[in-house]
Design a protein around this motif. Structure first.
Motif, PDB file in Angstrom:
ATOM      1  N   ASP A   1      -9.172  -3.843  -0.741  1.00 27.73           N
ATOM      2  CA  ASP A   1      -9.365  -2.959   0.405  1.00 27.73           C
ATOM      3  C   ASP A   1      -8.474  -3.428   1.541  1.00 27.73           C
ATOM      4  O   ASP A   1      -8.547  -4.593   1.952  1.00 27.73           O
ATOM      5  CB  ASP A   1     -10.839  -3.008   0.816  1.00 27.73           C
ATOM      6  CG  ASP A   1     -11.198  -2.070   1.943  1.00 27.73           C
ATOM      7  OD1 ASP A   1     -10.300  -1.538   2.622  1.00 27.73           O
ATOM      8  OD2 ASP A   1     -12.412  -1.865   2.158  1.00 27.73           O
ATOM      9  N   SER A   2      -7.640  -2.551   2.081  1.00 26.93           N
ATOM     10  CA  SER A   2      -6.717  -2.959   3.147  1.00 26.93           C
ATOM     11  C   SER A   2      -7.444  -3.348   4.436  1.00 26.93           C
ATOM     12  O   SER A   2      -6.904  -4.095   5.244  1.00 26.93           O
ATOM     13  CB  SER A   2      -5.701  -1.846   3.439  1.00 26.93           C
ATOM     14  OG  SER A   2      -6.343  -0.708   3.966  1.00 26.93           O
ATOM     15  N   LYS A   3      -8.675  -2.857   4.625  1.00 27.44           N
ATOM     16  CA  LYS A   3      -9.439  -3.207   5.827  1.00 27.44           C
ATOM     17  C   LYS A   3     -10.070  -4.593   5.734  1.00 27.44           C
ATOM     18  O   LYS A   3     -10.443  -5.168   6.735  1.00 27.44           O
ATOM     19  CB  LYS A   3     -10.538  -2.170   6.070  1.00 27.44           C
ATOM     20  CG  LYS A   3     -10.029  -0.776   6.352  1.00 27.44           C
ATOM     21  CD  LYS A   3     -11.154   0.209   6.615  1.00 27.44           C
ATOM     22  CE  LYS A   3     -12.240   0.278   5.591  1.00 27.44           C
ATOM     23  NZ  LYS A   3     -11.974   0.740   4.269  1.00 27.44           N
TER      24      LYS A   3
ATOM     25  N   GLU B   1      -4.759  -1.621  -1.433  1.00 26.39           N
ATOM     26  CA  GLU B   1      -3.469  -2.263  -1.639  1.00 26.39           C
ATOM     27  C   GLU B   1      -3.440  -2.775  -3.070  1.00 26.39           C
ATOM     28  O   GLU B   1      -4.490  -3.102  -3.632  1.00 26.39           O
ATOM     29  CB  GLU B   1      -3.289  -3.440  -0.681  1.00 26.39           C
ATOM     30  CG  GLU B   1      -3.300  -3.027   0.770  1.00 26.39           C
ATOM     31  CD  GLU B   1      -3.267  -4.219   1.712  1.00 26.39           C
ATOM     32  OE1 GLU B   1      -2.497  -4.158   2.671  1.00 26.39           O
ATOM     33  OE2 GLU B   1      -4.000  -5.195   1.477  1.00 26.39           O
TER      34      GLU B   1
ATOM     35  N   SER C   1      -0.064   6.104   3.404  1.00 33.05           N
ATOM     36  CA  SER C   1      -1.040   5.526   4.314  1.00 33.05           C
ATOM     37  C   SER C   1      -0.337   5.229   5.632  1.00 33.05           C
ATOM     38  O   SER C   1       0.591   4.434   5.692  1.00 33.05           O
ATOM     39  CB  SER C   1      -1.609   4.226   3.738  1.00 33.05           C
ATOM     40  OG  SER C   1      -2.457   3.620   4.674  1.00 33.05           O
TER      41      SER C   1
ATOM     42  N   LYS D   1       0.845  -1.190   0.000  1.00 26.60           N
ATOM     43  CA  LYS D   1       0.000   0.000   0.000  1.00 26.60           C
ATOM     44  C   LYS D   1       0.877   1.235   0.000  1.00 26.60           C
ATOM     45  O   LYS D   1       2.081   1.163   0.242  1.00 26.60           O
ATOM     46  CB  LYS D   1      -0.980   0.004   1.159  1.00 26.60           C
ATOM     47  CG  LYS D   1      -0.392  -0.092   2.531  1.00 26.60           C
ATOM     48  CD  LYS D   1      -1.514  -0.172   3.542  1.00 26.60           C
ATOM     49  CE  LYS D   1      -1.007  -0.790   4.825  1.00 26.60           C
ATOM     50  NZ  LYS D   1      -2.071  -0.940   5.778  1.00 26.60           N
TER      51      LYS D   1
ATOM     52  N   ASP E   1      -3.827   8.406   9.225  1.00 27.55           N
ATOM     53  CA  ASP E   1      -4.892   8.246   8.238  1.00 27.55           C
ATOM     54  C   ASP E   1      -5.812   7.088   8.578  1.00 27.55           C
ATOM     55  O   ASP E   1      -6.652   6.712   7.777  1.00 27.55           O
ATOM     56  CB  ASP E   1      -4.291   7.997   6.848  1.00 27.55           C
ATOM     57  CG  ASP E   1      -3.433   9.152   6.392  1.00 27.55           C
ATOM     58  OD1 ASP E   1      -3.786  10.295   6.685  1.00 27.55           O
ATOM     59  OD2 ASP E   1      -2.399   8.897   5.761  1.00 27.55           O
ATOM     60  N   GLY E   2      -5.635   6.497   9.727  1.00 28.39           N
ATOM     61  CA  GLY E   2      -6.430   5.337  10.083  1.00 28.39           C
ATOM     62  C   GLY E   2      -5.913   4.076   9.418  1.00 28.39           C
ATOM     63  O   GLY E   2      -6.481   3.019   9.552  1.00 28.39           O
ATOM     64  N   ASN E   3      -4.824   4.203   8.679  1.00 19.80           N
ATOM     65  CA  ASN E   3      -4.205   3.058   8.002  1.00 19.80           C
ATOM     66  C   ASN E   3      -5.198   2.344   7.091  1.00 19.80           C
ATOM     67  O   ASN E   3      -5.164   1.132   6.943  1.00 19.80           O
ATOM     68  CB  ASN E   3      -3.607   2.099   9.031  1.00 19.80           C
ATOM     69  CG  ASN E   3      -2.328   1.473   8.530  1.00 19.80           C
ATOM     70  OD1 ASN E   3      -1.711   1.973   7.604  1.00 19.80           O
ATOM     71  ND2 ASN E   3      -1.925   0.388   9.142  1.00 19.80           N
ATOM     72  N   GLU E   4      -6.102   3.111   6.481  1.00 16.39           N
ATOM     73  CA  GLU E   4      -7.129   2.555   5.619  1.00 16.39           C
ATOM     74  C   GLU E   4      -6.921   3.030   4.191  1.00 16.39           C
ATOM     75  O   GLU E   4      -6.951   4.232   3.921  1.00 16.39           O
ATOM     76  CB  GLU E   4      -8.520   2.967   6.099  1.00 16.39           C
ATOM     77  CG  GLU E   4      -8.826   2.459   7.487  1.00 16.39           C
ATOM     78  CD  GLU E   4     -10.125   2.994   8.017  1.00 16.39           C
ATOM     79  OE1 GLU E   4     -10.750   3.837   7.363  1.00 16.39           O
ATOM     80  OE2 GLU E   4     -10.499   2.574   9.111  1.00 16.39           O
ATOM     81  N   CYS E   5      -6.675   2.130   3.306  1.00 15.73           N
ATOM     82  CA  CYS E   5      -6.482   2.490   1.908  1.00 15.73           C
ATOM     83  C   CYS E   5      -6.652   1.242   1.053  1.00 15.73           C
ATOM     84  O   CYS E   5      -7.064   0.204   1.539  1.00 15.73           O
ATOM     85  CB  CYS E   5      -5.099   3.094   1.693  1.00 15.73           C
ATOM     86  SG  CYS E   5      -3.765   1.957   2.037  1.00 15.73           S
TER      87      CYS E   5
END
Length: 58
Positions: A32-34, A20, A10, A6, A14-18
């Motif tokens: 989706d990384s989540k 990949e 990120s 990613k 940033d909430g580490n949400e992005c």
């Protein structure tokens, strides 16, 4: 594909949400990384490159 990565932009702030991405010789996969175990989108490498280049111009 197991070479997922990613953006370096990120981070914790940033909430580490992005998203990949993972590359193969002919395709790029996006997830989706989540939710890494859910569905991925796969594009031909040339189409994904054109998409990214268009984003850079905006």
């Amino acid at each position: 594909m197991d070479n997922w990565r990613k953006s370096t932009y990120s981070g914790e702030g940033d909430g580490n949400e992005c998203v990949e991405i993972a590359n193969s010789p002919t395709h790029v996969a996006v997830r989706d990384s989540k939710a890494p175990h859910r569905a991925t989108l796969t594009f031909p490498s040339t189409a994904f490159s054109a998409f990214v280049e268009n984003l850079k111009r905006r």
